[in-house]
Design a protein around this motif. Structure first.
Motif, PDB file in Angstrom:
ATOM      1  N   LEU A 234      51.139  24.010  34.940  1.00  0.00           N
ATOM      2  CA  LEU A 234      51.743  25.204  34.357  1.00  0.00           C
ATOM      3  C   LEU A 234      50.903  26.443  34.642  1.00  0.00           C
ATOM      4  O   LEU A 234      51.449  27.528  34.881  1.00  0.00           O
ATOM      5  N   LEU A 235      49.578  26.297  34.629  1.00  0.00           N
ATOM      6  CA  LEU A 235      48.710  27.437  34.903  1.00  0.00           C
ATOM      7  C   LEU A 235      48.856  27.923  36.343  1.00  0.00           C
ATOM      8  O   LEU A 235      48.701  29.116  36.625  1.00  0.00           O
ATOM      9  N   ARG A 236      49.142  26.994  37.262  1.00  0.00           N
ATOM     10  CA  ARG A 236      49.327  27.393  38.661  1.00  0.00           C
ATOM     11  C   ARG A 236      50.548  28.306  38.819  1.00  0.00           C
ATOM     12  O   ARG A 236      50.608  29.102  39.759  1.00  0.00           O
ATOM     13  N   GLN A 237      51.501  28.181  37.925  1.00  0.00           N
ATOM     14  CA  GLN A 237      52.728  28.970  38.015  1.00  0.00           C
ATOM     15  C   GLN A 237      52.599  30.340  37.355  1.00  0.00           C
ATOM     16  O   GLN A 237      53.537  31.134  37.397  1.00  0.00           O
ATOM     17  N   THR A 238      51.481  30.613  36.747  1.00  0.00           N
ATOM     18  CA  THR A 238      51.254  31.903  36.116  1.00  0.00           C
ATOM     19  C   THR A 238      50.439  32.807  37.038  1.00  0.00           C
ATOM     20  O   THR A 238      50.001  32.392  38.114  1.00  0.00           O
ATOM     21  N   ARG A 239      50.196  34.025  36.578  1.00  0.00           N
ATOM     22  CA  ARG A 239      49.395  34.982  37.355  1.00  0.00           C
ATOM     23  C   ARG A 239      47.931  34.952  36.935  1.00  0.00           C
ATOM     24  O   ARG A 239      47.146  35.808  37.337  1.00  0.00           O
ATOM     25  N   ILE A 240      47.554  33.986  36.120  1.00  0.00           N
ATOM     26  CA  ILE A 240      46.160  33.861  35.681  1.00  0.00           C
ATOM     27  C   ILE A 240      45.322  33.372  36.856  1.00  0.00           C
ATOM     28  O   ILE A 240      45.614  32.342  37.473  1.00  0.00           O
ATOM     29  N   THR A 241      44.265  34.104  37.153  1.00  0.00           N
ATOM     30  CA  THR A 241      43.381  33.742  38.251  1.00  0.00           C
ATOM     31  C   THR A 241      42.293  32.784  37.774  1.00  0.00           C
ATOM     32  O   THR A 241      42.101  32.582  36.562  1.00  0.00           O
ATOM     33  N   ALA A 242      41.583  32.214  38.740  1.00  0.00           N
ATOM     34  CA  ALA A 242      40.486  31.311  38.388  1.00  0.00           C
ATOM     35  C   ALA A 242      39.391  32.047  37.616  1.00  0.00           C
ATOM     36  O   ALA A 242      38.780  31.490  36.704  1.00  0.00           O
ATOM     37  N   TRP A 243      39.157  33.336  37.967  1.00  0.00           N
ATOM     38  CA  TRP A 243      38.137  34.121  37.258  1.00  0.00           C
ATOM     39  C   TRP A 243      38.551  34.368  35.809  1.00  0.00           C
ATOM     40  O   TRP A 243      37.724  34.287  34.890  1.00  0.00           O
ATOM     41  N   GLN A 244      39.822  34.697  35.580  1.00  0.00           N
ATOM     42  CA  GLN A 244      40.296  34.907  34.218  1.00  0.00           C
ATOM     43  C   GLN A 244      40.173  33.620  33.396  1.00  0.00           C
ATOM     44  O   GLN A 244      39.769  33.655  32.228  1.00  0.00           O
ATOM     45  N   PHE A 245      40.537  32.517  33.996  1.00  0.00           N
ATOM     46  CA  PHE A 245      40.437  31.231  33.295  1.00  0.00           C
ATOM     47  C   PHE A 245      38.983  30.920  32.957  1.00  0.00           C
ATOM     48  O   PHE A 245      38.662  30.541  31.822  1.00  0.00           O
ATOM     49  N   LEU A 246      38.092  31.108  33.932  1.00  0.00           N
ATOM     50  CA  LEU A 246      36.689  30.768  33.733  1.00  0.00           C
ATOM     51  C   LEU A 246      36.040  31.653  32.671  1.00  0.00           C
ATOM     52  O   LEU A 246      35.411  31.160  31.722  1.00  0.00           O
ATOM     53  N   PHE A 247      36.215  32.963  32.799  1.00  0.00           N
ATOM     54  CA  PHE A 247      35.561  33.873  31.853  1.00  0.00           C
ATOM     55  C   PHE A 247      36.215  33.815  30.476  1.00  0.00           C
ATOM     56  O   PHE A 247      35.545  34.056  29.462  1.00  0.00           O
ATOM     57  N   GLY A 248      37.484  33.502  30.423  1.00  0.00           N
ATOM     58  CA  GLY A 248      38.124  33.321  29.119  1.00  0.00           C
ATOM     59  C   GLY A 248      37.514  32.168  28.350  1.00  0.00           C
ATOM     60  O   GLY A 248      37.244  32.270  27.141  1.00  0.00           O
ATOM     61  N   LYS A 249      37.276  31.068  29.030  1.00  0.00           N
ATOM     62  CA  LYS A 249      36.631  29.913  28.391  1.00  0.00           C
ATOM     63  C   LYS A 249      35.191  30.246  27.987  1.00  0.00           C
ATOM     64  O   LYS A 249      34.738  29.873  26.896  1.00  0.00           O
ATOM     65  N   LEU A 250      34.453  30.919  28.879  1.00  0.00           N
ATOM     66  CA  LEU A 250      33.060  31.234  28.578  1.00  0.00           C
ATOM     67  C   LEU A 250      32.929  32.253  27.451  1.00  0.00           C
ATOM     68  O   LEU A 250      32.024  32.150  26.613  1.00  0.00           O
ATOM     69  N   PHE A 251      33.828  33.254  27.404  1.00  0.00           N
ATOM     70  CA  PHE A 251      33.771  34.233  26.327  1.00  0.00           C
ATOM     71  C   PHE A 251      34.022  33.577  24.977  1.00  0.00           C
ATOM     72  O   PHE A 251      33.378  33.917  23.977  1.00  0.00           O
ATOM     73  N   THR A 252      34.954  32.643  24.943  1.00  0.00           N
ATOM     74  CA  THR A 252      35.223  31.949  23.687  1.00  0.00           C
ATOM     75  C   THR A 252      34.005  31.169  23.223  1.00  0.00           C
ATOM     76  O   THR A 252      33.638  31.207  22.040  1.00  0.00           O
ATOM     77  N   ALA A 253      33.367  30.467  24.148  1.00  0.00           N
ATOM     78  CA  ALA A 253      32.170  29.711  23.785  1.00  0.00           C
ATOM     79  C   ALA A 253      31.057  30.642  23.325  1.00  0.00           C
ATOM     80  O   ALA A 253      30.314  30.327  22.381  1.00  0.00           O
ATOM     81  N   THR A 254      30.932  31.809  23.964  1.00  0.00           N
ATOM     82  CA  THR A 254      29.874  32.754  23.588  1.00  0.00           C
ATOM     83  C   THR A 254      30.065  33.267  22.169  1.00  0.00           C
ATOM     84  O   THR A 254      29.089  33.455  21.430  1.00  0.00           O
ATOM     85  N   VAL A 255      31.316  33.504  21.770  1.00  0.00           N
ATOM     86  CA  VAL A 255      31.579  33.952  20.405  1.00  0.00           C
ATOM     87  C   VAL A 255      31.059  32.948  19.393  1.00  0.00           C
ATOM     88  O   VAL A 255      30.434  33.303  18.388  1.00  0.00           O
ATOM     89  N   PHE A 256      31.281  31.667  19.650  1.00  0.00           N
ATOM     90  CA  PHE A 256      30.836  30.639  18.718  1.00  0.00           C
ATOM     91  C   PHE A 256      29.317  30.480  18.735  1.00  0.00           C
ATOM     92  O   PHE A 256      28.706  30.183  17.704  1.00  0.00           O
ATOM     93  N   VAL A 257      28.715  30.681  19.897  1.00  0.00           N
ATOM     94  CA  VAL A 257      27.252  30.580  19.972  1.00  0.00           C
ATOM     95  C   VAL A 257      26.606  31.635  19.087  1.00  0.00           C
ATOM     96  O   VAL A 257      25.554  31.404  18.475  1.00  0.00           O
ATOM     97  N   LEU A 258      27.237  32.799  18.987  1.00  0.00           N
ATOM     98  CA  LEU A 258      26.676  33.873  18.177  1.00  0.00           C
ATOM     99  C   LEU A 258      26.526  33.456  16.714  1.00  0.00           C
ATOM    100  O   LEU A 258      25.583  33.883  16.041  1.00  0.00           O
ATOM    101  N   PHE A 259      27.444  32.630  16.224  1.00  0.00           N
ATOM    102  CA  PHE A 259      27.331  32.188  14.835  1.00  0.00           C
ATOM    103  C   PHE A 259      26.078  31.347  14.629  1.00  0.00           C
ATOM    104  O   PHE A 259      25.392  31.473  13.613  1.00  0.00           O
ATOM    105  N   VAL A 260      25.776  30.476  15.588  1.00  0.00           N
ATOM    106  CA  VAL A 260      24.577  29.647  15.473  1.00  0.00           C
ATOM    107  C   VAL A 260      23.320  30.499  15.597  1.00  0.00           C
ATOM    108  O   VAL A 260      22.329  30.284  14.881  1.00  0.00           O
ATOM    109  N   VAL A 261      23.349  31.496  16.498  1.00  0.00           N
ATOM    110  CA  VAL A 261      22.184  32.370  16.675  1.00  0.00           C
ATOM    111  C   VAL A 261      21.944  33.208  15.425  1.00  0.00           C
ATOM    112  O   VAL A 261      20.805  33.375  14.976  1.00  0.00           O
TER     113      VAL A 261
END
Length: 555
Positions: free
Chosen positions: A388-415
């Motif tokens: 399904l993602l291949r059929q969208t306009r989401i690029t590999a960079w958007q997918f990658l940084f979207g996942k990393l940004f989400t993880a970074t938000v949660f890391v901030l709580f632990v920090v």
């Protein structure tokens, strides 16, 4: 039991898996490398040499750590996989009783772990040629390791019955394994200078499997910190009683949970809550009033990364509420350690208290942060979302940084949860601001490495369980195995020892913040940060390449 169909199915699928073959090969190769690399230069006749016991100690601890590392992969996903495949309720419609279901799952997990122990025995027999171990000690060592494997299989299975997904079950299991090994040592380390606390600190320490193994191999291990007797039996005997009782309790909980599930109706799927009363109740539960993933929302703005918005709305806060609990634990631990730093309550040296604080925070990072990215790609693959993602306009960079940004938000709580401790260290002038900055550089580098390790593991593995095992295996190699040179000073040159220690985040941070430990080594933190940046960059390139190939249009 032999005719149990679940046992047949689980063992057949596990033993035919290429992942099981790879894990077994790595397990045996690691143990063989320990014996080969640490074989004493004095020859096989130096019965009293300290190096012969060092080989035995490193081998047995390494074997125990590998068993603990592999245990969640076999037990923690046994029931959650059935839930995710919507086949858990179907098991109760068969002629199998809940007891048969549990015993089949349990014995399949234990059999895989015990098979590793059996395969390692030919390598272990090399210690006999050194005169480093006797037959009774061998029986006790393998008995303790087998008991630990059984206990961890039961614990993973119980968590698998309680948790809804394999990802959450794996993370919970690894956190409890860390607690089982580390927490019993904290009272002993902090209160070892108090003679009146010797009895209880040694008793609590004996609940750790590492302490049980060490009591068999290390002479005088069971003595009080001052060198006197404690009036307690050997630590391994206390561990057997503690683990046996806890295993019976876990088995009882597991049976009760499965019998309760057998009597419940099929689960109803309610992805959206429209009832105002239920919505009000959910808003009163912290932290759901911040971001409620199930309530209806407006459209995603154009300036927000769609993958990041989707993760924050649905998956992250909906299934990652445990990250806030980890933040609470970090905050509570920081407050306790802050009081120790401020009042010197433990009567230990300031270096000791700061070391405990660093190990606590870095250990939490190594255990928690990889779980934020380890399912980033495998979960999309398991749910069939990549097509399904291949059929969208989401690029590999958007997918990658979207996942990393989400993880970074949660890391901030632990920090954020660790800020009170560092403020007290700076306010009381126990360390200079420069030393604190160096420690935080290592903490930041460790966070980056943990995120990248989870991401690359998720990119190269096919399932979340396999990705979790790979990620924690890499981090355990860097965080635990690199401490083994401390046991083998006489076998290693100083430069080799420093190079290996420089790979360890704990060694670099402790050396930067204390004066008592690793003072004989050259500066480790600069080498460590450079190594982490290079390794994280390599992991990032591999993960990016894999994601680009996955999301590229099929030819």
């Amino acid at each position: 039991m032999i005719d149990n169909p679940i046992l047949h199915r689980e063992l057949t699928s596990a033993l035919r898996s290429r992942l099981t073959f790879l894990l077994t090969a790595l397990y045996l190769a690691g143990l063989a490398a320990v014996v080969w690399f640490l074989w004493p230069t004095e020859g096989i006749y130096s019965l009293a040499a300290q190096s012969t016991r060092s080989v035995l100690l490193v081998f047995t601890i390494g074997q125990l750590l590998l068993v603990m590392l592999y245990a969640p992969a076999f037990g923690a996903t046994a029931i959650t996989v059935e839930k995710e495949q919507n086949s858990y309720e179907l098991l109760f419609t068969t002629q199998l009783s809940p007891t048969a279901i549990i015993t089949g799952k349990l014995f399949s997990s234990v059999t895989c772990l015990l098979l590793l122990l059996v395969l390692s025995f030919p390598i272990f027999t090399a210690c006999f040629f050194l005169g480093a171990v006797s037959v009774p000690e061998t029986i006790i060592i393998y008995g303790l390791t087998g008991l630990t494997a059984l206990f961890l299989a039961l614990m993973g299975l119980a968590i698998s019955a309680a948790r809804p997904t394999s990802h959450s079950a794996l993370v919970t299991t690894y956190l409890l394994i860390l607690a089982l090994n580390a927490l019993p040592w904290i009272p002993y380390v902090i209160l070892q200078s108090r003679p009146e606390a010797a009895y209880w600190t040694v008793l609590v320490r004996a609940c750790s499997p590492l302490a049980a193994i060490a009591s068999v191999i290390v002479p005088g291990f069971d003595l009080a910190p001052g060198g006197g007797p404690t009036g307690l039996p050997a630590s391994w005997k206390i561990f057997v009683g503690f683990t046996g009782g806890l295993s019976l309790a876990l088995l009882g909980y597991l049976l009760a949970s499965v019998y309760r599930s057998a009597r419940q109706p099929a689960r109803a799927h309610t992805p959206v809550i429209d009832d105002p009363k239920l919505l009000a109740q959910r808003k009163l539960r912290f932290p759901f009033y911040l971001i409620d993933p199930i309530r209806r929302r407006g459209h995603i703005p154009d300036w927000i990364n769609p993958v990041f918005a989707r993760e924050m709305r649905a998956q992250a806060f909906g299934g990652g509420i445990w990250i806030f609990r980890c933040a609470y634990i970090c905050l509570a631990g920081s407050m306790i350690l802050m009081s120790l730093v401020a009042g010197n309550i433990a009567l230990g040296s300031p270096d000791l208290i700061r070391t405990v604080a660093l190990v606590f925070q870095l250990g939490l990072i190594v255990l928690v942060v990889p779980s934020l990215t380890v399912g980033a790609i495998t979960q999309e693959r398991e749910r069939g979302n990549l097509d399904l993602l291949r059929q969208t306009r989401i690029t590999a960079w958007q997918f990658l940084f979207g996942k990393l940004f989400t993880a970074t938000v949660f890391v901030l709580f632990v920090v954020i949860g660790a800020i009170p401790l560092w403020f007290s260290i700076y306010y009381l002038k126990t360390n200079t601001l420069e030393q604190i900055f160096i420690a935080w550089k290592i903490i930041g580098a460790t966070i980056l490495l943990a995120l990248m390790t989870g991401l690359v593991s998720s990119a190269i593995a096919n399932k979340t369980a396999a990705a979790t095992g790979i990620a924690y295996g890499i981090l355990a190699l860097l965080s635990v195995a690199t401490f083994f040179p401390l046991l083998l000073d006489e076998n290693l040159a100083g430069n080799v020892r420093d190079v290996i220690l420089a790979l360890n985040p704990f060694a670099g941070a402790i050396q930067a913040l204390t004066t008592e430990y690793f003072s004989e080594s050259r500066e480790l933190w600069q080498t460590h940060i450079n190594f982490v940046l290079v390794l994280s960059g390599v992991f990032f390139v591999i993960a990016t390449r894999r994601i680009w190939l996955m999301l590229a249009p099929e030819k």
